[in-house]
Enzyme design. Structure first.
Site: not given
Length: 180
Positions: A106-107
């Site tokens: 994800c991030h």
């Protein structure tokens, strides 16, 4: 095999911590929660507070040599906090320097960008990181899971919580190749 999970004191996406943690446990390995501060970390379900989890070691007291691999869970705030902590960034960079496998979802690649380890690598992430990865010399692709083998280490990346099953399977398989 001992696997470090690096998270900030708050902001980690809970499912991106708990599902990979379970995958490590199911593989018969030992997961360890490493953070920039002692005590507990506060996880989130997107923007809502979720559960807390006890920190096993602070990044200041966790030598890279004690671990066989590193997992970087996402959440928007988690990697943003981590990339501002010099010891956390050095910890991440240390896994690449030691040739140990790293997995990020994800991030989480924001921390990889800060550690200056994406140059020349192909990876995936949450789509909003595309420009940051490109500016750091990496190549972003929109794939469920991307495994990047390089001379110095293996990097497994994934886009989002919906990709967790594939992410878990991929990083466990790659980490398993280094288990001795």
């Amino acid at each position: 095999m001992k696997v470090a999970f690096l998270v900030a004191p708050e902001g980690v996406e809970q499912v991106e911590l708990t599902e990979p943690w379970q995958a490590v446990t199911d593989a018969g390995w030992t997961p360890e929660l490493v953070s920039t501060a002692s005590g507990e970390i506060q996880a989130f379900n997107h923007l809502d507070k979720a559960d807390t989890f006890p920190v096993d070691r602070t990044v200041a007291d966790a030598p890279v040599g004690d671990y066989d691999g590193l997992v970087l869970p996402g959440g928007v705030a988690n990697p943003d906090f981590l990339r501002l902590d010099e010891k956390a960034v050095a910890f991440v960079r240390g896994f690449f320097e030691a040739g140990k496998p790293v997995a990020a979802i994800c991030h989480a690649p924001w921390t990889l960008v800060e550690a200056d380890v994406v140059r020349g690598r192909t990876l995936t992430s949450w789509p909003s990181l595309r420009t940051d990865i490109g500016n750091a010399g990496g190549r972003w692709v929109d794939e469920q899971v991307k495994i990047c083998h390089a001379e110095d280490s293996t990097l497994v990346t994934s886009r989002k919580p919906d990709d967790l099953k594939a992410f878990d399977e991929a990083f466990v398989a790659e980490f398993g190749k280094t288990a001795g």
